[in-house]
Design a protein around this motif. Structure first.
Motif, mmCIF file in Angstrom:
data_model
loop_
_atom_site.group_PDB
_atom_site.id
_atom_site.type_symbol
_atom_site.label_atom_id
_atom_site.label_comp_id
_atom_site.label_asym_id
_atom_site.label_seq_id
_atom_site.Cartn_x
_atom_site.Cartn_y
_atom_site.Cartn_z
ATOM 1 N N ALA A 39 0.835 -1.209 0.000
ATOM 2 C CA ALA A 39 0.000 0.000 0.000
ATOM 3 C C ALA A 39 0.864 1.251 0.000
ATOM 4 O O ALA A 39 0.566 2.222 -0.699
ATOM 5 N N ILE A 40 1.944 1.246 0.768
ATOM 6 C CA ILE A 40 2.855 2.385 0.789
ATOM 7 C C ILE A 40 3.451 2.594 -0.600
ATOM 8 O O ILE A 40 3.505 3.699 -1.106
ATOM 9 N N ALA A 41 3.891 1.519 -1.219
ATOM 10 C CA ALA A 41 4.500 1.623 -2.548
ATOM 11 C C ALA A 41 3.502 2.177 -3.561
ATOM 12 O O ALA A 41 3.857 2.986 -4.414
ATOM 13 N N GLN A 42 2.241 1.754 -3.474
ATOM 14 C CA GLN A 42 1.230 2.276 -4.388
ATOM 15 C C GLN A 42 1.008 3.761 -4.162
ATOM 16 O O GLN A 42 0.864 4.519 -5.103
ATOM 17 N N ASP A 43 0.950 4.202 -2.888
ATOM 18 C CA ASP A 43 0.740 5.613 -2.586
ATOM 19 C C ASP A 43 1.894 6.470 -3.076
ATOM 20 O O ASP A 43 1.694 7.598 -3.507
ATOM 21 N N ALA A 44 3.094 5.961 -2.996
ATOM 22 C CA ALA A 44 4.276 6.740 -3.356
ATOM 23 C C ALA A 44 4.607 6.647 -4.839
ATOM 24 O O ALA A 44 5.359 7.478 -5.344
ATOM 25 N N ALA A 45 4.038 5.694 -5.546
ATOM 26 C CA ALA A 45 4.392 5.477 -6.947
ATOM 27 C C ALA A 45 4.283 6.738 -7.803
ATOM 28 O O ALA A 45 5.195 7.017 -8.581
ATOM 29 N N PRO A 46 3.218 7.535 -7.707
ATOM 30 C CA PRO A 46 3.153 8.733 -8.546
ATOM 31 C C PRO A 46 4.228 9.771 -8.197
ATOM 32 O O PRO A 46 4.609 10.572 -9.043
ATOM 33 N N VAL A 47 4.720 9.745 -6.978
ATOM 34 C CA VAL A 47 5.760 10.688 -6.550
ATOM 35 C C VAL A 47 7.114 10.226 -7.055
ATOM 36 O O VAL A 47 7.939 11.044 -7.472
ATOM 37 N N ASP A 48 7.359 8.942 -7.040
ATOM 38 C CA ASP A 48 8.628 8.365 -7.491
ATOM 39 C C ASP A 48 8.624 8.297 -9.019
ATOM 40 O O ASP A 48 8.455 7.251 -9.617
ATOM 41 N N THR A 49 8.825 9.440 -9.653
ATOM 42 C CA THR A 49 8.664 9.537 -11.099
ATOM 43 C C THR A 49 9.706 8.755 -11.901
ATOM 44 O O THR A 49 9.433 8.350 -13.023
ATOM 45 N N ASP A 50 10.889 8.527 -11.323
ATOM 46 C CA ASP A 50 11.890 7.759 -12.065
ATOM 47 C C ASP A 50 11.852 6.267 -11.727
ATOM 48 O O ASP A 50 12.597 5.483 -12.286
ATOM 49 N N GLY A 51 10.970 5.877 -10.805
ATOM 50 C CA GLY A 51 10.760 4.470 -10.492
ATOM 51 C C GLY A 51 11.904 3.757 -9.818
ATOM 52 O O GLY A 51 11.985 2.536 -9.860
ATOM 53 N N ASP A 52 12.783 4.511 -9.136
ATOM 54 C CA ASP A 52 13.929 3.869 -8.489
ATOM 55 C C ASP A 52 13.646 3.393 -7.066
ATOM 56 O O ASP A 52 14.526 2.874 -6.394
ATOM 57 N N GLY A 53 12.419 3.575 -6.598
ATOM 58 C CA GLY A 53 12.064 3.134 -5.244
ATOM 59 C C GLY A 53 12.409 4.137 -4.173
ATOM 60 O O GLY A 53 12.168 3.890 -2.999
ATOM 61 N N MET A 54 12.987 5.253 -4.551
ATOM 62 C CA MET A 54 13.340 6.324 -3.621
ATOM 63 C C MET A 54 12.784 7.635 -4.173
ATOM 64 O O MET A 54 12.580 7.767 -5.375
ATOM 65 N N MET A 55 12.558 8.594 -3.276
ATOM 66 C CA MET A 55 12.031 9.886 -3.709
ATOM 67 C C MET A 55 13.025 10.991 -3.393
ATOM 68 O O MET A 55 13.432 11.161 -2.253
ATOM 69 N N SER A 56 13.408 11.704 -4.432
ATOM 70 C CA SER A 56 14.342 12.817 -4.299
ATOM 71 C C SER A 56 13.588 14.045 -3.811
ATOM 72 O O SER A 56 12.354 14.106 -3.905
ATOM 73 N N PRO A 57 14.315 15.045 -3.320
ATOM 74 C CA PRO A 57 13.637 16.294 -2.942
ATOM 75 C C PRO A 57 12.843 16.880 -4.101
ATOM 76 O O PRO A 57 11.721 17.351 -3.919
ATOM 77 N N GLU A 58 13.398 16.810 -5.304
ATOM 78 C CA GLU A 58 12.721 17.373 -6.472
ATOM 79 C C GLU A 58 11.403 16.649 -6.759
ATOM 80 O O GLU A 58 10.399 17.297 -7.077
ATOM 81 N N GLU A 59 11.416 15.321 -6.645
ATOM 82 C CA GLU A 59 10.189 14.557 -6.883
ATOM 83 C C GLU A 59 9.119 14.897 -5.850
ATOM 84 O O GLU A 59 7.952 15.110 -6.206
ATOM 85 N N VAL A 60 9.513 14.958 -4.590
ATOM 86 C CA VAL A 60 8.546 15.233 -3.525
ATOM 87 C C VAL A 60 8.011 16.656 -3.631
ATOM 88 O O VAL A 60 6.801 16.887 -3.550
ATOM 89 N N MET A 61 8.903 17.616 -3.845
ATOM 90 C CA MET A 61 8.465 19.018 -3.907
ATOM 91 C C MET A 61 7.646 19.306 -5.170
ATOM 92 O O MET A 61 6.783 20.186 -5.156
ATOM 93 N N ALA A 62 7.863 18.554 -6.239
ATOM 94 C CA ALA A 62 7.034 18.721 -7.438
ATOM 95 C C ALA A 62 5.619 18.210 -7.185
ATOM 96 O O ALA A 62 4.638 18.806 -7.635
ATOM 97 N N ALA A 63 5.502 17.113 -6.438
ATOM 98 C CA ALA A 63 4.187 16.535 -6.144
ATOM 99 C C ALA A 63 3.464 17.286 -5.027
ATOM 100 O O ALA A 63 2.236 17.334 -5.001
ATOM 101 N N PHE A 64 4.235 17.859 -4.106
ATOM 102 C CA PHE A 64 3.674 18.552 -2.943
ATOM 103 C C PHE A 64 4.327 19.925 -2.815
ATOM 104 O O PHE A 64 5.332 20.080 -2.115
ATOM 105 N N PRO A 65 3.787 20.946 -3.476
ATOM 106 C CA PRO A 65 4.407 22.272 -3.480
ATOM 107 C C PRO A 65 4.582 22.896 -2.087
ATOM 108 O O PRO A 65 5.455 23.746 -1.924
#
Length: 81
Positions: A18-44
């Motif tokens: 469930a966590i992976a599904q929730d984070a999937a749209p944020v993890d735009t490069d699909g590497d299983g980790m979220m960069s500051p840029e990915e998170v801040m783009a999804a959550f201004p």
């Protein structure tokens, strides 16, 4: 006892999925980790200070677990903006 351990493992696996599904749209490069840029783009509303607080291991990226914990703690909104 084995049944209890198996039940706990199943619950943890389901919650990780469930966590992976929730984070999937944020993890735009699909590497299983979220960069500051990915998170801040999804959550201004998330800034570098919030990201740093969510990055509990200090590696500069959010794991799925860190992302979920940050949402539970109210650091990151539960839904994408």
């Amino acid at each position: 006892m084995k049944l209890a351990n198996l039940s706990i493992a199943a619950i943890l696996a389901a919650s990780s999925f469930a966590i992976a599904q929730d984070a999937a749209p944020v993890d735009t490069d699909g590497d299983g980790m979220m960069s500051p840029e990915e998170v801040m783009a999804a959550f201004p509303d998330v800034n570098e200070d919030v990201f740093t607080a969510a990055d509990t291991d200090g590696d500069g990226m959010l794991s799925m677990e860190e992302f979920a914990a940050a949402q539970e703690d109210g650091l990151i909104p539960a839904e994408e903006m």
